[in-house]
Design a protein around this motif. Structure first.
Motif, PDB file in Angstrom:
ATOM      1  N   LYS A 434      26.499 -16.160  21.447  1.00  0.00           N
ATOM      2  CA  LYS A 434      25.187 -15.804  20.923  1.00  0.00           C
ATOM      3  C   LYS A 434      25.251 -15.413  19.457  1.00  0.00           C
ATOM      4  O   LYS A 434      24.291 -15.607  18.708  1.00  0.00           O
ATOM      5  CB  LYS A 434      24.596 -14.647  21.749  1.00  0.00           C
ATOM      6  N   ARG A 435      26.379 -14.865  19.021  1.00  0.00           N
ATOM      7  CA  ARG A 435      26.506 -14.430  17.638  1.00  0.00           C
ATOM      8  C   ARG A 435      26.935 -15.554  16.702  1.00  0.00           C
ATOM      9  O   ARG A 435      26.505 -15.610  15.566  1.00  0.00           O
ATOM     10  CB  ARG A 435      27.488 -13.253  17.554  1.00  0.00           C
ATOM     11  N   ASN A 440      29.284 -23.603  16.670  1.00  0.00           N
ATOM     12  CA  ASN A 440      30.484 -22.960  16.134  1.00  0.00           C
ATOM     13  C   ASN A 440      31.483 -22.630  17.235  1.00  0.00           C
ATOM     14  O   ASN A 440      32.704 -22.698  17.011  1.00  0.00           O
ATOM     15  CB  ASN A 440      30.100 -21.683  15.390  1.00  0.00           C
ATOM     16  N   LEU A 441      30.990 -22.286  18.425  1.00  0.00           N
ATOM     17  CA  LEU A 441      31.922 -22.032  19.521  1.00  0.00           C
ATOM     18  C   LEU A 441      32.672 -23.310  19.901  1.00  0.00           C
ATOM     19  O   LEU A 441      33.865 -23.265  20.218  1.00  0.00           O
ATOM     20  CB  LEU A 441      31.172 -21.475  20.727  1.00  0.00           C
ATOM     21  N   ARG A 442      31.985 -24.443  19.854  1.00  0.00           N
ATOM     22  CA  ARG A 442      32.683 -25.700  20.136  1.00  0.00           C
ATOM     23  C   ARG A 442      33.734 -26.001  19.071  1.00  0.00           C
ATOM     24  O   ARG A 442      34.788 -26.561  19.374  1.00  0.00           O
ATOM     25  CB  ARG A 442      31.668 -26.837  20.210  1.00  0.00           C
ATOM     26  N   ARG A 470      40.499 -14.940  14.140  1.00  0.00           N
ATOM     27  CA  ARG A 470      40.833 -15.438  12.797  1.00  0.00           C
ATOM     28  C   ARG A 470      40.201 -16.808  12.553  1.00  0.00           C
ATOM     29  O   ARG A 470      39.688 -17.089  11.470  1.00  0.00           O
ATOM     30  CB  ARG A 470      42.355 -15.521  12.636  1.00  0.00           C
ATOM     31  N   LEU A 471      40.212 -17.663  13.577  1.00  0.00           N
ATOM     32  CA  LEU A 471      39.552 -18.956  13.441  1.00  0.00           C
ATOM     33  C   LEU A 471      38.036 -18.798  13.320  1.00  0.00           C
ATOM     34  O   LEU A 471      37.383 -19.607  12.641  1.00  0.00           O
ATOM     35  CB  LEU A 471      39.887 -19.843  14.643  1.00  0.00           C
ATOM     36  N   ALA A 472      37.476 -17.768  13.964  1.00  0.00           N
ATOM     37  CA  ALA A 472      36.040 -17.522  13.822  1.00  0.00           C
ATOM     38  C   ALA A 472      35.685 -17.175  12.377  1.00  0.00           C
ATOM     39  O   ALA A 472      34.653 -17.622  11.852  1.00  0.00           O
ATOM     40  CB  ALA A 472      35.596 -16.411  14.764  1.00  0.00           C
ATOM     41  N   ARG A 473      36.541 -16.403  11.722  1.00  0.00           N
ATOM     42  CA  ARG A 473      36.286 -16.092  10.316  1.00  0.00           C
ATOM     43  C   ARG A 473      36.513 -17.304   9.423  1.00  0.00           C
ATOM     44  O   ARG A 473      35.779 -17.515   8.452  1.00  0.00           O
ATOM     45  CB  ARG A 473      37.201 -14.942   9.870  1.00  0.00           C
ATOM     46  N   LYS A 474      37.517 -18.104   9.745  1.00  0.00           N
ATOM     47  CA  LYS A 474      37.873 -19.226   8.884  1.00  0.00           C
ATOM     48  C   LYS A 474      36.952 -20.419   9.082  1.00  0.00           C
ATOM     49  O   LYS A 474      36.479 -21.021   8.104  1.00  0.00           O
ATOM     50  CB  LYS A 474      39.324 -19.633   9.158  1.00  0.00           C
ATOM     51  N   ARG A 475      36.687 -20.792  10.327  1.00  0.00           N
ATOM     52  CA  ARG A 475      35.907 -21.990  10.609  1.00  0.00           C
ATOM     53  C   ARG A 475      34.404 -21.730  10.581  1.00  0.00           C
ATOM     54  O   ARG A 475      33.636 -22.614  10.215  1.00  0.00           O
ATOM     55  CB  ARG A 475      36.304 -22.566  11.970  1.00  0.00           C
ATOM     56  N   CYS A 476      33.990 -20.548  11.026  1.00  0.00           N
ATOM     57  CA  CYS A 476      32.558 -20.251  11.142  1.00  0.00           C
ATOM     58  C   CYS A 476      32.050 -19.322  10.045  1.00  0.00           C
ATOM     59  O   CYS A 476      30.830 -19.184   9.874  1.00  0.00           O
ATOM     60  CB  CYS A 476      32.257 -19.632  12.502  1.00  0.00           C
ATOM     61  N   GLY A 477      32.974 -18.676   9.324  1.00  0.00           N
ATOM     62  CA  GLY A 477      32.551 -17.755   8.281  1.00  0.00           C
ATOM     63  C   GLY A 477      31.868 -16.511   8.804  1.00  0.00           C
ATOM     64  O   GLY A 477      31.015 -15.934   8.111  1.00  0.00           O
ATOM     65  N   MET A 478      32.214 -16.079  10.021  1.00  0.00           N
ATOM     66  CA  MET A 478      31.562 -14.927  10.624  1.00  0.00           C
ATOM     67  C   MET A 478      32.609 -13.951  11.139  1.00  0.00           C
ATOM     68  O   MET A 478      33.633 -14.349  11.688  1.00  0.00           O
ATOM     69  CB  MET A 478      30.649 -15.367  11.781  1.00  0.00           C
ATOM     70  N   GLU A 479      32.319 -12.663  10.950  1.00  0.00           N
ATOM     71  CA  GLU A 479      33.179 -11.589  11.448  1.00  0.00           C
ATOM     72  C   GLU A 479      32.587 -11.062  12.754  1.00  0.00           C
ATOM     73  O   GLU A 479      31.574 -10.345  12.760  1.00  0.00           O
ATOM     74  CB  GLU A 479      33.264 -10.471  10.413  1.00  0.00           C
TER      75      GLU A 479
END
Length: 601
Positions: A434-435, A440-442, A470-479
């Motif tokens: 949801k966030r 981005n989850l895919r 770490r991949l969420a920050r790198k690939r999606c730009g989200m913390e």
């Protein structure tokens, strides 16, 4: 602790179904530091008959520390935990210790590099172990009997997190993968289905005693890959075999013979081909060798489904026909969850690096299974399932329980894989989706599937949980890690009480909400969405949750309904009742729904 790695392993077993005895031999090519003079392997409840190292007969010490915990007269919990942690640490390093004899042949030597420089040297040895296993308590399960009317004799591996060491010596660890070859000798008329492809041209070999030997290996035409010891599994018995009509070349189903077995098997597995197509659209091709999948239904497994690469062992009680309506949904969900574990699970392409990563593996697998079930059953059934899961988690997840992501190093793997944690993990992964968004989850799932585990220390040092965020920050730009910490490191769920009032004089809506004081520490510092339904419009508002009490008020968007003429009543006594009901309903506010999208737990 000396570094060690198994390059390849061959397991050859002969099964006596009547006596529940397994006679086996394993050949292991192990590499470890040249300074170490001991070879340590995991082997529990096995009776070792002989050991050779490099062609030389060797001695051995076989101790199972976990089996001796109850022998000490420990009456307090603190000392018990200390002894339990010490026994678990010793068993993880190895129950079977073999000193390397003098003159043992070294297969090869190679330097061990640390930070790009050769620091030491490793040696490879070939270790051969003869052993027997009689009436096992776990690891390998014998089921059925020769009595009339009972299921025929068969056996299968139990799929537990530390079950491999219970039926063959190995390095039973998540961080150790190697090439495997499995040979199983069974009587004629029996079928063996394993978690590895059949060896090309050597599927069946007849033995002098009349038995047939089935051969499987990870080095075949269907693929060339390494797997951990816990991914080695098989089932042997007089199974019936049918091909899935949706994907006949890729899906094969087996079950024990009983009246109308083929009809029940076809009906119970009718949705698997569609589920496989949906999962391949989301995650890519089936990661197991050759893209083929087998489902074997056995008697009384410890769980409804047991997952291995390319193999699912399921409980025969899941089989049913069209006349049993209430069994359809549990059967489909159990088989879909096992199918998702081919990509993400203990035996999947994405496996936990350490046991504390089990929450992420279980959460991703559970969430993906829910998405597939939404495609198969519809949105209403999906929403009802989520609501029921949230209610169950809120009732069972007590503040005194263990957190979802526990960093206790010497906790038993079973402690990280409880049913409650699996349910809560699926809901937490849904909060992550949801966030970050479904697209981005895919991307995150694709990045995890593309990642291949390496053998260097740096790759093994990063946990799967840390890699995911770490991949969420790198690939999606989200913390998203900081927002998920209350759900991961805390126990219990926040209890929220809310109420509202329509102020007729000020023509506005007043809303109040309270979070329990003890739950406020576990509640994430985030906003909570409420959805307001009025007679003319529906809108949403965000309520900030950072204190125990939250109050908000806003002007209503719809016009108030004027009182209409009183309707005539059949009885004079009903006139006052009708008037009071009309006054109560003279409001544009219909209802308010808190957290309509179920973004909290």
């Amino acid at each position: 602790m000396a570094q060690r790695k198994v390059r390849s392993q061959k397991v050859d077993i002969d099964i006596d179904f009547k006596q529940c005895i397994v006679r086996g031999t394993t050949h292991i090519e192990i590499e470890q530091e040249s300074t170490s003079r001991w070879i340590c392997l995991n082997a529990d409840q096995l009776v070792v008959k002989g050991v050779t190292v490099g062609g030389r007969t060797a001695r051995w010490e076989h101790k199972a520390p976990m089996n001796k915990i109850g022998e000490d007269n420990v009456r307090d919990l603190m000392n018990f935990r200390v002894k339990y942690a010490d026994a678990l640490r010793q068993s993880e390093y190895g129950e079977l210790k073999i000193p390397i004899p003098d003159g043992a042949k070294v297969l090869k030597t190679s330097p061990i590099a640390v930070d790009g420089e050769a620091a030491s040297e490793s040696c490879s040895y070939e270790v051969s172990i003869d052993y027997t296993l009689s009436k096992p308590r776990g690891g390998l399960i014998f089921a059925g009997s020769s009595a009339p009317g009972d299921s025929p004799l068969h056996c299968y591996t139990d799929g537990q997190c530390t079950g491999a060491r219970l039926w063959f010596p190995c390095l039973d660890s998540l961080s150790h993968s190697s090439a495997f070859e499995l040979r199983v000798s069974v009587p004629k008329g029996y079928v063996v289905v394993a978690s590895m492809p059949s060896a090309a041209g050597e599927e069946l070999q007849e033995q002098p005693d009349g038995k047939l030997r089935w051969i499987f290996c990870t080095r075949s035409e269907q693929g060339n890959y390494d797997i951990p010891a816990l991914c080695v599994g098989f089932a042997a018995g007089p199974f019936l075999r049918i091909s899935d009509p949706g994907l006949p070349e890729r899906l094969t189903h087996y079950c024990l013979p009983f009246p109308q077995a083929e009809q029940d098997l076809c009906f119970s597995t009718r949705c698997l081909s569609q589920a496989l197509v949906l999962l391949e659209q989301m995650l890519g091709p089936l990661p197991c060798g050759g893209g083929a999948m087998a489902h074997v239904f056995v008697d009384h497994p410890p769980d409804d489904t047991l997952s291995y690469p390319g193999l699912t062992l399921a409980d025969s009680s899941l089989l049913h026909d069209a006349s049993v309506l209430d069994q359809t949904q549990p059967t489909v969900r159990s088989l879909v969850e096992a199918l998702v574990c081919q990509w993400i699970g203990l035996a999947g392409a994405v496996r936990p690096v350490e046991w504390s990563d089990c929450w992420l593996v279980q959460g991703l697998a559970g969430h993906l299974a829910n998405l597939v079930m939404r495609k198969l059953e519809g949105l209403n059934a999906y929403s009802f399932w989520l609501w029921r899961e949230q209610e169950t988690v809120c009732q069972l997840d007590l503040p005194s329980g263990s957190p979802l992501c526990s960093r206790d190093v010497w906790a038993h793997p079973v402690e990280h894989m409880s049913e409650l944690k699996a349910r809560k993990a699926a809901l937490v992964v849904r909060l992550v989706e949801k966030r970050v968004g479904d697209n981005n989850l895919r991307k995150l799932l694709a990045a995890l599937l593309e990642r291949r585990p390496r053998d260097d220390r740096r790759a093994r040092a990063e946990s799967l949980t840390h890699l995911f965020f770490r991949l969420a920050r790198k690939r999606c730009g989200m913390e998203v890690e900081s927002g998920m910490q209350p759900w991961l490191q805390g126990a219990g769920c926040p209890l929220i009480k809310a109420n509202f009032f329509w102020n007729r004089k000020r023509n506005q809506i007043e809303f109040a909400m309270r979070v329990q004081a003890d739950a406020l520490r576990r509640a994430p510092r985030d906003s909570l969405t409420i959805r307001v339904h009025e007679s003319e419009v529906t809108y949403e508002r965000a309520i900030k949750v950072d204190e125990e009490f939250a109050v908000d008020e806003w002007a209503q968007h719809s016009r108030s309904r004027k009182a209409k003429k009183e309707r005539e009543a059949d009885k004079s006594a009903e006139v006052e009742v009708v008037r009071e009901a009309m006054e109560r309903n003279d409001t544009p506010l219909q209802w308010i729904r808190v957290d309509p999208e179920m973004q909290w737990i």
